[in-house]
Motif scaffolding. Structure first.
Motif, mmCIF file in Angstrom:
data_model
loop_
_atom_site.group_PDB
_atom_site.id
_atom_site.type_symbol
_atom_site.label_atom_id
_atom_site.label_comp_id
_atom_site.label_asym_id
_atom_site.label_seq_id
_atom_site.Cartn_x
_atom_site.Cartn_y
_atom_site.Cartn_z
ATOM 1 N N UNK A 274 -3.693 18.648 1.807
ATOM 2 C CA UNK A 274 -2.323 19.177 1.584
ATOM 3 C C UNK A 274 -1.347 18.617 2.625
ATOM 4 N N UNK A 275 -1.550 17.348 2.952
ATOM 5 C CA UNK A 275 -0.808 16.731 4.063
ATOM 6 C C UNK A 275 0.699 16.751 3.839
ATOM 7 N N UNK B 77 6.930 13.283 8.950
ATOM 8 C CA UNK B 77 6.200 13.129 7.689
ATOM 9 C C UNK B 77 5.792 11.670 7.461
ATOM 10 N N UNK B 78 6.673 10.750 7.852
ATOM 11 C CA UNK B 78 6.306 9.322 7.730
ATOM 12 C C UNK B 78 5.098 9.008 8.621
ATOM 13 N N UNK B 79 5.044 9.650 9.775
ATOM 14 C CA UNK B 79 3.889 9.435 10.656
ATOM 15 C C UNK B 79 2.609 10.001 10.037
ATOM 16 N N UNK B 80 2.782 11.108 9.310
ATOM 17 C CA UNK B 80 1.601 11.684 8.637
ATOM 18 C C UNK B 80 1.082 10.696 7.590
ATOM 19 N N UNK B 81 2.008 10.121 6.819
ATOM 20 C CA UNK B 81 1.580 9.129 5.811
ATOM 21 C C UNK B 81 0.857 7.981 6.514
ATOM 22 N N UNK B 82 1.424 7.502 7.599
ATOM 23 C CA UNK B 82 0.796 6.396 8.334
ATOM 24 C C UNK B 82 -0.593 6.757 8.842
ATOM 25 N N UNK B 83 -0.737 8.016 9.255
ATOM 26 C CA UNK B 83 -2.050 8.437 9.777
ATOM 27 C C UNK B 83 -3.109 8.225 8.697
ATOM 28 N N UNK C 210 0.816 -1.214 0.000
ATOM 29 C CA UNK C 210 0.000 0.000 0.000
ATOM 30 C C UNK C 210 0.855 1.272 0.000
ATOM 31 N N UNK C 211 1.982 1.234 0.661
ATOM 32 C CA UNK C 211 2.845 2.426 0.690
ATOM 33 C C UNK C 211 3.294 2.804 -0.722
ATOM 34 N N UNK C 212 3.747 1.802 -1.469
ATOM 35 C CA UNK C 212 4.189 2.067 -2.845
ATOM 36 C C UNK C 212 3.030 2.564 -3.707
ATOM 37 N N UNK C 213 1.874 1.939 -3.514
ATOM 38 C CA UNK C 213 0.717 2.306 -4.342
ATOM 39 C C UNK C 213 0.255 3.729 -4.019
ATOM 40 N N UNK C 214 0.299 4.102 -2.739
ATOM 41 C CA UNK C 214 -0.087 5.471 -2.361
ATOM 42 C C UNK C 214 0.894 6.467 -2.980
#
Ligand code: XUL
Ligand code: CO
Length: 439
Positions: free
Chosen positions: A378-379, A429-435, A316-320
């Motif tokens: 605009x995360x 920023x990685x935590x924002x993606x995880x959120x 999912x990370x790659x796809x996002x």
């Protein structure tokens, strides 16, 4: 009509995230609206002919393991017709709107060019009928210029012009087939357009030969009424030791050098990017930044092995990351998301093709929603804007607009003193993606 997939009696349906039916979508709902378009319009999923219908599971250490009912038979053209029937049954049941092929996947090579062309034409005529009756469209076509022994030293980059001519004959007919089937793309993937040893290779000339082929294809396609785009698909190696289309940046340099930018875009494949020691998103970003991201072969490699495993994309990370780039450039006009992926050699049942595509389609559907949410909020774009804000004013602006000089910058730096010691905030920023991913 024969049923080639008796285990899947009807079309795969959306049943929602709570469903435990392995033959249902949990996230891909074709009609669901995201950012003003349906999922189906955004994602433009394609199934590929080669892995799904002609893949045998053979590897360098063992022969075929995937024995498909549609590949049984002694007459190659009968097999080709029944395979086509199976393929369109599959496309319809899984619910992809597009397909992709190589000339040799769909029709067998004959003993002369004439016979080969006749075989291809018969299959293309039948495919045209299936397209009409099912509504499934061609995303792109291509010529297989790597399997036949004559291509062992390359196709257009072969030292022998007669091999170049055979390749040209194939490209011509594959373009005709693409035009007849109204494909919006035509792919050049140069598996053998490269070398195994520089000692016997005139690299400079081989690259010129390759460019000559591409220019001929452009000229021919214009006359043949092709309204789509040509795509180059980068890959650094395998089967050649070094391939001329190494990665996105190399391809862009090549297209610029030979005046091909207006007619080509790139088809970026995840596992090719990682073979080039990039990430998937890196090559997508390079292509997109140049306005040249045309299509994507979605798959994934295996982090523990160094070859092209062509697995179905489930990360999912790659796809996002991919969908963020696709959404920001407002989609893929001529291309789509082609599952250039194969089931494992021990996934021996035809139903495994369904599980594989369901996984890939659900992953990208979820990624589309997550990426859209992140863009709306605009995360990541706000922190990025903030990080580069210095270039929107004063001396930063002068640098970007070509109005600054080295002496001016020296004076400015001396006056300002040391810059602020600023964090890149990667972990935040990685935590924002995880959120967004965790929901
Ligand atoms: C090979 C590959 C090809 C191209 C089409 O690695 O990706 O299947 O997509 O020729
Ligand atoms: Co590919």
């Amino acid at each position: 009509m024969t049923t080639w997939f008796p285990d899947v009696p009807r079309k795969i349906k959306y049943e929602g995230p709570a469903s435990d039916n392995p033959l249902a979508f949990r996230h891909y709902k074709a009609s669901k609206k995201v950012a003003g378009k349906t999922m189906e319009q955004h994602l433009k999923f394609a199934a590929c002919y080669w892995h799904n219908f002609k893949g045998t599971g053979a590897d360098p250490f063992g022969g075929p393991t995937l024995f498909r009912s549609w590949n049984e038979g002694s007459n190659p053209m009968d097999v080709a017709f029944q395979t086509l029937e199976a393929a369109f049954e599959f496309f319809t049941k899984i619910g992809v709107k597009y397909w992709c092929f190589h000339d040799r996947d769909i029709a067998p090579e004959g003993s002369t060019i004439r016979e080969t062309n006749k075989n291809l034409q018969q299959i293309v005529d039948r495919a045209e009928q299936y397209q009409k009756s099912t509504g499934v469209k061609l995303l792109w076509g291509t010529a297989n210029l790597f399997s036949h022994p004559r291509y062992m030293n390359g196709a257009s980059t072969n030292p022998d012009p007669l091999v170049f001519a055979h390749a040209a004959a194939q490209v011509r007919r594959a373009i005709d087939a693409t035009v007849q089937l109204k494909g919006t793309g035509y792919v050049f993937w140069g598996g053998r357009e490269g070398y195994t040893a520089l000692i016997n290779t005139d690299m400079k000339q081989e690259r010129e030969q390759f460019a000559a082929m591409l220019h001929m294809a452009i000229d021919y396609a214009k006359k043949a009424g092709f309204k789509g785009k040509f795509f180059i698909e980068p890959k650094p190696k395998e089967p050649s030791t070094h391939q001329y289309d190494f990665d996105a940046a190399t391809c862009l340099g090549f297209l610029r050098e030979f005046g091909l930018m207006d007619h080509f875009q790139l088809n970026i494949e995840a596992n090719h990017a990682t073979l080039a020691t990039h990430s998937f998103e890196h090559d997508l970003q390079v292509a997109s930044d140049a306005g040249m991201l045309g299509s994507i072969d979605v798959n994934r490699g295996d982090q523990t092995v160094g070859w092209d495993t062509d697995q179905f994309p489930t990360n999912l990370y790659d796809a996002v990351a991919a969908m963020l780039i696709v959404l920001k450039q407002k989609g893929l006009k001529f291309g789509g998301l082609n599952f250039d992926a194969k089931v494992r050699r021990n996934s021996v049942d035809a139903v495994d093709l369904f599980h594989a595509h369901i996984g890939g389609m659900d992953t990208f559907a979820r990624a589309l929603e997550i990426a859209d949410h992140m863009i709306r909020d605009k995360a990541l774009s706000n922190p990025l804007k903030e990080r580069y804000a210095g270039y929107t004013r004063g001396m930063g602006r002068k640098i970007l607009t070509g109005k600054a000089t080295l002496p001016q910058l020296e004076t400015w730096a001396a006056k300002q003193g040391e810059p602020e010691h600023r964090s890149g905030r990667q972990e935040m920023l990685e935590n924002i993606v995880n959120r967004y991913i965790f929901g």
